[in-house]
Design an enzyme around this catalytic site. Structure first.
Site, PDB file in Angstrom:
ATOM      1  N   ASP A 183      -7.890  64.900  94.523  1.00  0.00           N
ATOM      2  CA  ASP A 183      -8.212  64.629  93.120  1.00  0.00           C
ATOM      3  C   ASP A 183      -7.713  65.710  92.177  1.00  0.00           C
ATOM      4  O   ASP A 183      -8.135  65.761  91.023  1.00  0.00           O
ATOM      5  CB  ASP A 183      -9.718  64.494  92.963  1.00  0.00           C
ATOM      6  CG  ASP A 183     -10.450  65.795  93.246  1.00  0.00           C
ATOM      7  OD1 ASP A 183      -9.994  66.565  94.109  1.00  0.00           O
ATOM      8  OD2 ASP A 183     -11.477  66.054  92.596  1.00  0.00           O
ATOM      9  N   GLU A 184      -6.832  66.546  92.624  1.00  0.00           N
ATOM     10  CA  GLU A 184      -6.474  67.703  91.813  1.00  0.00           C
ATOM     11  C   GLU A 184      -5.014  68.058  92.000  1.00  0.00           C
ATOM     12  O   GLU A 184      -4.504  68.076  93.115  1.00  0.00           O
ATOM     13  CB  GLU A 184      -7.345  68.878  92.243  1.00  0.00           C
ATOM     14  CG  GLU A 184      -7.266  70.065  91.376  1.00  0.00           C
ATOM     15  CD  GLU A 184      -8.317  71.109  91.771  1.00  0.00           C
ATOM     16  OE1 GLU A 184      -8.209  72.216  91.237  1.00  0.00           O
ATOM     17  OE2 GLU A 184      -9.203  70.821  92.588  1.00  0.00           O
TER      18      GLU A 184
END
Length: 176
Positions: A95-96
């Site tokens: 998610d990053e």
């Protein structure tokens, strides 16, 4: 991220402490916390913590076994959104990641517009929130994204701005 996906898929979890990891009642307390939501963090729970300690801190928490196939699928959708803005990306987690907009924009205002557009698209297309940090370097961008969590936006334009922001903080605040 994992907890947010679980809350998105089961709205009854919203506002409750959600801990992603083994269920300590089923494993005899063996295992670790993969991640948790902000409600669980209020109890001092954090990633990497022994699941038994997490249970002791928050016995009414909702312990969910991770569903990595689901998280990878949502991550792939997120990456498609991000990659629509630049072909220079570096992912450091599902998610990053970092986006290099240097060759795509001519001003901070254009970059800011993209940052807010990413937040809007993630909300509309994935029913999730995200934090965006806009900065002159990767370390500063990571710091900026952490500054207004959850669902925030923050800019660090110069090295001097970065130093002013972190000079009095514990060294562990640096994400390098």
């Amino acid at each position: 991220f994992f907890a947010s996906v679980e809350e998105r898929d089961n709205p009854k979890l919203k506002g409750k402490p959600v801990i992603i990891g083994s269920d300590p009642r089923q494993t005899g307390g063996r295992g670790v916390v993969s991640t948790c939501n902000y409600e669980a963090r209020k109890y001092g729970i954090r990633s990497g913590m022994n699941i038994k300690e997490a249970f002791n801190r928050c016995p009414k928490g909702i312990f969910k076994h991770p569903n990595f196939d689901k998280y990878r699928s949502v991550s792939n959708s997120l990456h498609k959104i991000l990659e629509s803005y630049t072909d220079i990306t570096e992912y450091i987690a599902l998610d990053e990641g970092y986006l290099d907009l240097t060759g795509k924009v001519n001003s901070w205002e254009e970059a800011r517009k993209i940052g807010y557009e990413i937040k809007k698209r993630v909300r509309e297309e994935l029913s999730l929130t995200c934090s965006v940090g806009l900065a002159y370097s990767k370390t500063a961008a990571k710091t900026a994204s952490e500054e207004k969590k959850p669902d925030g936006y923050f800019e660090i334009r110069t090295r001097e701005d970065f130093v002013k922001l972190v000079i009095d903080r514990d060294v562990r605040a640096l994400y390098t």
